[in-house]
Design a protein around this motif. Structure first.
Motif, PDB file in Angstrom:
ATOM      1  N   ILE A  80      55.347  -9.295   1.188  1.00  0.00           N
ATOM      2  CA  ILE A  80      54.693  -9.298  -0.112  1.00  0.00           C
ATOM      3  C   ILE A  80      55.779  -9.061  -1.137  1.00  0.00           C
ATOM      4  O   ILE A  80      56.496  -8.070  -1.054  1.00  0.00           O
ATOM      5  CB  ILE A  80      53.669  -8.167  -0.238  1.00  0.00           C
ATOM      6  N   ARG A 137      49.009  -0.396  -0.470  1.00  0.00           N
ATOM      7  CA  ARG A 137      48.596  -1.373   0.539  1.00  0.00           C
ATOM      8  C   ARG A 137      49.078  -0.969   1.911  1.00  0.00           C
ATOM      9  O   ARG A 137      48.853  -1.673   2.890  1.00  0.00           O
ATOM     10  CB  ARG A 137      49.204  -2.760   0.234  1.00  0.00           C
ATOM     11  N   SER A 177      44.576  -9.858  -3.460  1.00  0.00           N
ATOM     12  CA  SER A 177      45.865 -10.458  -3.141  1.00  0.00           C
ATOM     13  C   SER A 177      45.639 -11.934  -2.848  1.00  0.00           C
ATOM     14  O   SER A 177      44.582 -12.324  -2.363  1.00  0.00           O
ATOM     15  CB  SER A 177      46.508  -9.760  -1.947  1.00  0.00           C
ATOM     16  N   ALA A 199      46.243  -9.010  -9.104  1.00  0.00           N
ATOM     17  CA  ALA A 199      46.419  -9.313  -7.685  1.00  0.00           C
ATOM     18  C   ALA A 199      47.895  -9.359  -7.302  1.00  0.00           C
ATOM     19  O   ALA A 199      48.759  -9.605  -8.138  1.00  0.00           O
ATOM     20  CB  ALA A 199      45.756 -10.643  -7.352  1.00  0.00           C
ATOM     21  N   LEU A 200      48.139  -9.092  -6.033  1.00  0.00           N
ATOM     22  CA  LEU A 200      49.492  -9.208  -5.512  1.00  0.00           C
ATOM     23  C   LEU A 200      49.652 -10.552  -4.817  1.00  0.00           C
ATOM     24  O   LEU A 200      48.673 -11.189  -4.444  1.00  0.00           O
ATOM     25  CB  LEU A 200      49.780  -8.091  -4.508  1.00  0.00           C
ATOM     26  N   VAL A 209      43.225 -12.607   2.322  1.00  0.00           N
ATOM     27  CA  VAL A 209      43.591 -12.879   0.937  1.00  0.00           C
ATOM     28  C   VAL A 209      42.381 -13.481   0.253  1.00  0.00           C
ATOM     29  O   VAL A 209      41.571 -14.149   0.888  1.00  0.00           O
ATOM     30  CB  VAL A 209      44.780 -13.862   0.845  1.00  0.00           C
TER      31      VAL A 209
END
Lengths: 344, 344
Positions: free
Chosen positions: A106, A127, B74, B103-104, B129
């Motif tokens: 990530i 996370r 994410s 969001a990542l 996701v």
DNA sequence: ACCGCAACTGACAACGTTGTCTAGGCTCTA
DNA sequence: TAGAGCCTAGACAACGTTGTCAGTTGCGGT
């Protein structure tokens, strides 16, 4: 319409192991065993479960799995800007190592903003990434102390951590810059300019230190107007270069502190009528095709990333010992621009 | 030593809300409320909880949170190679949009391998996701059907999805290539070579089609030996270029199918004694500094990424409607190499 | 025919969080 | 002063998975 509408299943409408179990007429745990390839399931049972999986389009929810198992098999990478040609390969190298260890990556861009770096790093910790590779934007990383204590393996790359003790992998910025400047001096230059990134950035400071060291070793004075640190935005660099080149004691050579600075300086020099020598820190694509080719102090971004990621997984595998500082050498690549004689 | 060693807590030894609750002398849910800034907590209670949080270094486990809430905040990005200067900015643009939506971004490189693309995309789905941005390596994406049906918003970029119907954002490869080749023709060229990526890649095929269209519109024949598709590895491209340039009917100009091809062709042409015109698909840094400057058909990688990500979040916000195909225009940037006259 | 053992299977709790629901205390009004 | 109503707080179940453990079956050996 009766109000018996199915309750909104949150993931769209994903089947779970329970659904698979029901359809296959087996227990929940048996499905788990099949999904994970654990032993102790008859071929016949396995087939039935597999059919149910296929029919329902089941996919294991790794999110829930993580909760049970404690490892997320993912690591975080905080860097400055993924669009920068220096960080792309670094990120890719980290990704490859992660992949070899079965982990996903990530990543987040800090945009060289310490607050954003912290926000990102902590979000990654929330996370529960197993580890963190950080290219520091700020100079105080005490905010990571609780996380590290809690077991988040952390490795810093390209720049050292601030105010905490942690593994770090970096290039020899000082030595590289010193060698690059010495190279210019060896070709007869005595008035050499330095344009670099903001001084709070460790690498920028180190490279300036290298520049000063080389000048001092050759007993050359450094005129204040020859040195310019600040943003690497093209406008700023252009202004700085113009100033350095047109001052009362104009330089005959410039050392550029990183790839972004170098390319802007190349543009400035291209419009000049007198030749000015140039050595840049960081290699970049096509440097060899310019006329003259650009002499650079090259660092291997991919190698930095690889080394850091390997160190990280080493720690995750339980490697003990104090934080290490790993310094990778740089390499001077001569292509012409750094070998121009002074045009005095 | 009695064997009362604490059970190995999996995340190192992370405190949970339960621990915080115990320390603050409140209920679990109250801690949850404080952590999430929900109303209904007295300032005094809140203070006690906050103190406990700070003392223990508690950080909410988003992994568990996800399990309850159903959204991971994410998104995944599957691209070819993060180290490629075309994809860095694209990825960064996607990241920025994701960030704006809280969001990542998890990204993975497929290395242009369809199997690896699938493996990555499905791994991201297993992580649940919320959405997926995919730059296809393969040409069959039916494996994503169950995922899409289950609610994973999916947008394809740069190349269309294979065998499924989905949102896609791409550049006008056909039109761009046609314009680029027409530009060469307008400058008097009649024998023009084309070197491109592997034909199974959609953009490569489209660009070839554009080349052929431009030639046909000008009533020019295309000699088989002028066209070469295949890997973009420098060796392959170099060989192809040599062949095209030295054949029985040597070309006077080359159209290069993407940035990697272009830079290799630039290198080949630099060693040649006769001038050969060149237009490349994709802009690249320093193209203007080469002599001659390289004329290109530019596409905006960041804009592609941004558009795709925005489309994705639009879908996540519940935008209805059939899959859309969004095509972004390209732009011809003349710099010299494409305006060289034929050296007949 | 019975015991022991291994192989297979499933019930259940737990991971750390959030949504629901209810209890208790307080204030306010009639 | 009693009832209504609000605010705070906590008990409990649930999310989807995996580890533990116990139950069932079938087999081989005596």
């Amino acid at each position: 319409m009766p109000e018996t509408a199915r309750p909104d299943h949150r993931y769209g409408n994903r089947p779970t192991m329970k659904d698979v179990a029901a359809r296959a007429g087996v227990g929940l745990k048996t499905v788990s065993r099949v999904v994970n390839g654990e032993p102790g399931v008859t071929p016949d049972t396995e087939r039935r479960v597999q059919e149910a999986i296929d029919a329902l389009g089941f996919r294991r929810n790794d999110s829930a799995r993580v909760l049970r198992k404690g490892r997320t098999a993912s690591i975080g990478l905080v860097l400055e800007d993924l669009a920068d040609p220096f960080y792309g390969p670094l990120s890719r190298a980290v990704e490859e190592v992660a992949r070899a260890h079965g982990a996903l990556l990530i990543n987040g861009s800090s945009a060289e903003d310490p607050d954003r770096e912290q926000e990102l790093a902590l979000a990654l910790c929330a996370r529960r990434v197993d580890g963190l590779v950080v290219i520091p934007a700020g100079d105080d990383h005490r905010y990571l102390e609780p996380e590290i204590k809690a077991g988040v393996a952390t490795v810093f790359v390209d720049r050292p951590a601030g105010k905490i003790d942690a593994d770090v992998v970096l290039s020899d910025s000082f030595g590289g810059a010193r060698d690059g400047v010495a190279h210019l001096i060896a070709h007869g230059h005595r008035r050499i300019g330095f344009i670099g990134d903001q001084p709070r950035i460790h690498t920028a400071a180190e490279r300036l230190r290298g520049y000063r060291a080389a000048m001092a070793e050759a007993d050359l004075p450094v005129h204040d107007s020859w040195v310019s640190l600040g943003s690497t935005a093209p406008d700023r660099v252009r202004t700085a270069a113009d100033a350095i080149l047109s001052g009362p004691e104009p330089v005959t050579a410039i050392f550029a502190g990183n790839n972004r600075v170098t390319v802007t300086v190349v543009r400035v020099l291209a419009d000049l009528d007198r030749p000015v020598a140039l050595v840049g820190f960081d290699d970049f694509e096509l440097a060899d095709l310019l006329r003259p080719g650009v002499t650079v102090v090259a660092q291997d971004a991919a190698q930095l990333g690889r080394t850091a990621a390997e160190r990280l997984f080493h720690r995750l595998d339980g490697a003990p010992g104090n934080p290490q500082r790993i310094e990778l050498p740089t390499r001077l690549i001569t292509r012409g621009s750094g070998e121009l004689p002074p045009a005095d």
